[in-house]
Motif scaffolding. Structure first.
Motif, PDB file in Angstrom:
ATOM      1  N   HIS A 218       0.803  -1.229   0.000  1.00 28.11           N
ATOM      2  CA  HIS A 218       0.000   0.000   0.000  1.00 28.11           C
ATOM      3  C   HIS A 218       0.833   1.276   0.000  1.00 28.11           C
ATOM      4  N   CYS A 221       1.160   2.730  -3.507  1.00 25.31           N
ATOM      5  CA  CYS A 221      -0.050   2.943  -4.294  1.00 25.31           C
ATOM      6  C   CYS A 221      -0.522   4.394  -4.236  1.00 25.31           C
ATOM      7  N   THR A 240      -1.739  -6.123  -4.318  1.00 25.33           N
ATOM      8  CA  THR A 240      -1.393  -5.241  -3.212  1.00 25.33           C
ATOM      9  C   THR A 240      -2.060  -5.770  -1.951  1.00 25.33           C
ATOM     10  N   ALA A 244      -4.270  -0.534   0.721  1.00 27.07           N
ATOM     11  CA  ALA A 244      -4.231   0.364  -0.431  1.00 27.07           C
ATOM     12  C   ALA A 244      -5.466   1.265  -0.433  1.00 27.07           C
TER      13      ALA A 244
END
Length: 262
Positions: A218, A221, A240, A244
């Motif tokens: 995360h 992102c 992920t 995230a």
């Protein structure tokens, strides 16, 4: 007293600077709020946001914008191996589940991809191509894996091979799936990294398979780094973790990318 509809519109560049200031102060501003604050049309507000987004100053989100999330500097791989370790291991397990016996896969550099490599030791019939020295070391004694190591110039902080020799070797191989890490991933800016000399090598990696899978926890992102590697359309799947940002995940899915949250 002027109403919001009667407010004097600022010239484009000046207005964009004021819009940027507003976004940075409030952290999230809708298009409606921008129209009301500056007495402009929705179309003009969208053009201003597009201009700011292209300059890397903001990130557009559904219905508005938020401040640009610049990716922080990344420490060397050996220093960050234990950062977000639980998330990286969950991502690695989800990635391993996509691999079948008999396939040829490419593993890039990075600590999350290294966690995936550790899970591949149990495979009995797998070909692994890699430019990562830690991946080579991890899989060198695995009897069920045919290991193809790509040479080149060693990037000492990442312990990966990059440059012309690596790119030439990449042009000679093909993989069923590519698994790579990335410094930052954003819907608008795509894949970016912080090390310019590595960019061409990363682009060459993306060309060796019809299925590109990015592994990113995360913290990567919705962020943007210095050098653009490729647009978001260059990848097929992002794996992920559940941390995230949900807006980022939804926007990525709308862009046609499969997102797996482990």
């Amino acid at each position: 007293m002027k109403t919001s509809a009667q407010k004097t519109a600022f010239p484009g560049p000046d207005r964009q600077g004021l819009i940027l200031d507003l976004i940075n102060r409030r952290q999230r501003v809708s298009i409606v709020e921008i129209c009301e604050a500056f007495g402009i049309s929705e179309a003009t507000a969208r053009r201003d946001l597009e201009a700011l987004d292209q300059r890397g100053l903001i990130c557009k989100v559904r219905g508005g914008a938020i401040p640009a999330r610049r990716a922080p500097a990344e420490p060397p791989i050996l220093q960050r191996s234990n950062q977000h370790l639980d998330e990286k291991q969950r991502i690695a397990r989800a990635a391993a589940a996509l691999i079948q016996e008999g396939e040829t896969v490419f593993l890039g550099s990075g600590s999350t991809v290294l966690e995936l490599a550790r899970l591949l030791r149990s495979f009995n019939n797998l070909t692994v191509i890699t430019n990562s020295l830690p991946v080579i070391n991890e899989l060198a004694s695995s009897g069920g894996i045919t290991l193809v190591g790509l040479g080149g110039v060693l990037r000492s902080s990442e312990l990966s091979f990059i440059g012309h020799i690596t790119e030439q070797a990449l042009s000679e191989v093909r993989a069923d799936k590519v698994f790579i890490g990335i410094h930052a991933i954003d819907v608008g800016e795509g894949l970016t990294n912080a090390y310019l000399p590595e960019t061409l090598t990363d682009r060459a990696i993306l060309k060796i398979s019809r299925e590109v899978i990015v592994l990113a926890d995360h913290s990567k992102c919705g962020r943007v780094s210095t050098a653009r590697v490729a647009p978001i359309s260059a990848i097929h799947t992002l794996i992920t973790d559940t941390g995230a940002p949900q807006e980022f995940v939804e926007a990525l899915r709308e862009a046609g990318v499969r997102v797996i949250q482990a």
